[in-house]
Write a protein that holds these residues in place. Structure first.
Motif, PDB file in Angstrom:
ATOM      1  N   GLY A   1       0.805  -1.207   0.000  1.00 17.49           N
ATOM      2  CA  GLY A   1       0.000   0.000   0.000  1.00 17.49           C
ATOM      3  C   GLY A   1       0.844   1.264   0.000  1.00 17.49           C
ATOM      4  N   TRP A   2       2.055   1.171  -0.553  1.00 22.47           N
ATOM      5  CA  TRP A   2       2.938   2.339  -0.624  1.00 22.47           C
ATOM      6  C   TRP A   2       2.858   2.978  -2.003  1.00 22.47           C
ATOM      7  N   SER A   3       3.191   4.269  -2.044  1.00 22.38           N
ATOM      8  CA  SER A   3       3.359   4.913  -3.344  1.00 22.38           C
ATOM      9  C   SER A   3       4.852   4.976  -3.613  1.00 22.38           C
ATOM     10  N   LYS A   4       5.241   4.961  -4.866  1.00 24.56           N
ATOM     11  CA  LYS A   4       6.671   4.994  -5.201  1.00 24.56           C
ATOM     12  C   LYS A   4       7.341   6.266  -4.683  1.00 24.56           C
ATOM     13  N   HIS A   5       6.531   7.311  -4.517  1.00 29.84           N
ATOM     14  CA  HIS A   5       7.110   8.577  -4.060  1.00 29.84           C
ATOM     15  C   HIS A   5       7.464   8.567  -2.577  1.00 29.84           C
ATOM     16  N   GLN A   6       7.004   7.539  -1.858  1.00 30.60           N
ATOM     17  CA  GLN A   6       7.340   7.433  -0.440  1.00 30.60           C
ATOM     18  C   GLN A   6       8.671   6.721  -0.216  1.00 30.60           C
ATOM     19  N   LEU A   7       9.253   6.209  -1.283  1.00 30.53           N
ATOM     20  CA  LEU A   7      10.519   5.477  -1.135  1.00 30.53           C
ATOM     21  C   LEU A   7      11.657   6.447  -0.804  1.00 30.53           C
ATOM     22  N   ASP A   8      12.576   6.004   0.067  1.00 28.69           N
ATOM     23  CA  ASP A   8      13.699   6.858   0.442  1.00 28.69           C
ATOM     24  C   ASP A   8      14.992   6.506  -0.284  1.00 28.69           C
TER      25      ASP A   8
END
Lengths: 224, 353
Positions: free
Chosen positions: A51-58
């Motif tokens: 349930g993550w968006s790719k933009h939340q990746l660090d």
């Protein structure tokens, strides 16, 4: 810290999402020569699962080998493209190191990771306590490599699906340590300073090309 | 509309930014030098170098164009023909970039890129007058030699009229240079030496020049030079070397030019174009110009940097499909072969007709 890790050095391609060292989602495929075709779908799959968006990746993590030359490049170039597109750092880690890092804590040290290198060779690398590499990854003859490793690393636990076939004395088997896996890459990359990233693939073997043995024409040297 | 182009099909790593008029905002090409000592391109080394240089070249192109990724509307990447391992590096880079930035990506046939390179314009060069469609183009490089009729900007509007049955013209230059001990690549050095040589001094085979066919064959003349070297040894003085180069180059160029004009007549077009790395050859440019003028044809030659492998031509070739909203994200595979229909059968043997 949210990580996306990719590992394509062996016949198994894997993608994981991790929160620090905690694995959140993992997807794999084992279709022959299909890393390039399958990776993107695996990414979408793990993101949907978490349930993550790719933009939340660090940050991005990727296995740097050793392994299949082309397989490695398929994963590394893809990770580089994603890192550029998301404007996040990518961090490279050794694929054999990932095997050692993917084992549960109760597995002892030293751990020697083994991987089929084709052409009658195996890739191997040993790790001492806390995963510290003992020397670099190397390619050894399939017939004699294990004996020499057993002698150099007495009491070692051998990792890799190829272990039993090679007659390794003490083998630990698990899904994510049998072959290099993004799960192990995530463990390594979570705590790694980007400055310590492996930037070049660990090919171990050279390209196999032989230089020409022709002296240049003396005339040309003058004409050029 | 701005397109980011990527090219990694052979031994040049390229990234470019091109707008929808063909104006080149940035065109970065990193040529690989690792192959020199091997006398030809080593595919594994090419792939390794592309991976090392792909990211930096891409960054450099964005910086030179003074744009950010957010300004880019689509990505075009060479997906065929070429070295599979080399193509994969560019395609994966493009795929990752497209996925992360949620932009469309299209695969481009490298040969179509070469054929459309003539429409590129560069801010630092005088504006060129692009050719009018349709035109006939000679595409000659180290990997390909063929004549095409070009009716439009997409794959389906390009038709092969004839191609080489064996070696590409550029490949013949490389092999002859190797036989003469001139190193790799062979084109520029042979061209330079040929300039002061006598093209009639050395009797060499003529490469399928007499036949009324639009097919080529360059393996005969290559062997002819090799035989001459076997019989006489490598040229012992500068003038003989120049003469061998001049004799070889004249025959290759004559054939290329003759068939280009023949193709233009058959197709009843008014414009001819030469493209590909061999189009950088001085004698080819001069003789094609003279022959075109004599035949009442207009010859258009792209600037040098548009002839050799580059990503600007790939960006431009991808433009048409990107503008239509097409996206290959789900189906982008590499192939060593062109997607253009071919009419020439490779290899020896008799042909019907």
């Amino acid at each position: 810290m949210r990580l996306l890790c990719i590992e394509t050095s062996s016949r198994r391609g894997s993608v994981v999402l991790a929160e620090g060292t905690r694995l959140v989602a993992r997807a794999t495929h084992s279709e022959l020569n299909a890393h390039a075709e399958r990776l993107r779908a695996l990414l979408d799959q793990v993101l949907a699962e978490a349930g993550w968006s790719k933009h939340q990746l660090d940050r991005l993590g990727v296995g740097m080998g050793p392994g299949s030359f082309t397989g490695l490049r398929v994963g590394i170039a893809f990770a580089q493209g994603i890192a550029l597109g998301l404007d996040r750092p990518w961090i490279g880690a050794g694929s054999l190191e990932a095997m050692a890092a993917a084992c549960p804590a109760e597995v002892g040290w030293p751990r020697v990771a083994l991987l089929d290198a084709r052409r009658d060779e195996i890739f191997a690398q040993a790790f001492a306590g806390a995963g510290r590499p003992e020397g670099i990854a190397e390619a050894l003859p399939r017939a004699s490599g294990l004996a020499s490793l057993a002698e150099r690393y007495p009491g070692a636990v051998f990792l890799g699906e190829i272990g039993p076939a090679l007659g390794a004395p003490s083998v630990f088997r698990s899904e994510t340590s049998d072959l290099p896996d993004a799960a192990g890459i995530a463990v390594l990359v979570a705590g790694r300073d980007p400055a310590d990233s492996v930037r070049e693939p660990l090919y171990v073997r050279d390209s196999g090309a032989t230089p020409q043995n022709l002296p240049p024409s003396p005339i040309v040297r003058r004409a050029g | 509309m701005l397109v980011l182009g990527l090219e990694t099909s052979c031994d040049e790593t390229g990234a470019a930014i091109v707008d929808d008029t063909g104006r080149v905002l940035a065109d970065v090409v990193q040529s690989q030098v690792v192959h020199t000592e091997f006398g030809g391109i080593v595919p594994e080394l090419a792939s390794r170098d592309h991976l090392k240089n792909g990211g930096p070249v891409l960054h450099q192109a964005l910086a030179l164009a003074n744009v950010s990724l957010a300004d880019i509307d689509g990505i075009a990447v060479t997906c065929r023909p070429g070295l599979s391992g080399a193509l994969l590096v560019g395609v994966q880079l493009a795929r990752g970039l497209a996925w992360a930035s949620e932009k469309p990506v299209v695969g481009v046939d490298h040969l179509v890129g070469h054929l459309l390179a003539v429409f590129l314009s560069y801010p630092d060069l005088a504006p060129a007058d692009p050719p009018k469609l349709p035109f006939v183009a000679l595409l000659a490089s180290g990997g390909h030699t063929a004549l095409y009729r070009v009716d439009g900007f997409e794959l389906s509007a390009v038709r092969e009229l004839g191609a080489t049955r064996d070696d590409a013209a550029g490949e013949a230059f490389d092999k002859v240079a190797k036989a003469l001990g001139l190193g790799y690549p062979g084109g520029p050095v042979i061209d330079r030496l040929a300039k002061e040589g006598n093209p009639d001094a050395i009797p060499l085979a003529r490469p399928m020049s007499g036949k009324h066919t639009l097919e080529f064959s360059f393996s005969g003349i290559k062997t002819s030079v090799a035989r001459w070297v076997e019989a006489h040894g490598r040229p012992g003085d500068d003038q003989t070397l120049r003469d061998v180069c001049a004799s070889f180059q004249r025959r290759v160029v004559d054939t290329l030019v003759k068939k280009l004009v023949l193709a233009a007549r058959q197709e009843r077009v008014e414009t001819v174009v030469i493209a590909g790395g061999v189009a950088a050859n001085r004698e080819l440019r001069e003789r094609a110009h003279a022959a075109a003028t004599k035949a009442g044809l207009r010859l258009v030659v792209p600037p040098f940097r548009a002839c050799t492998d580059n990503a600007a031509m790939i960006a431009f070739a991808g433009l048409t499909r990107l503008r239509r909203g097409e996206d290959d994200s789900d189906a982008l595979s590499v192939s060593p072969k062109t997607a253009l229909a071919t009419v020439t059968r490779k290899g020896s043997g008799r042909r019907a007709g």
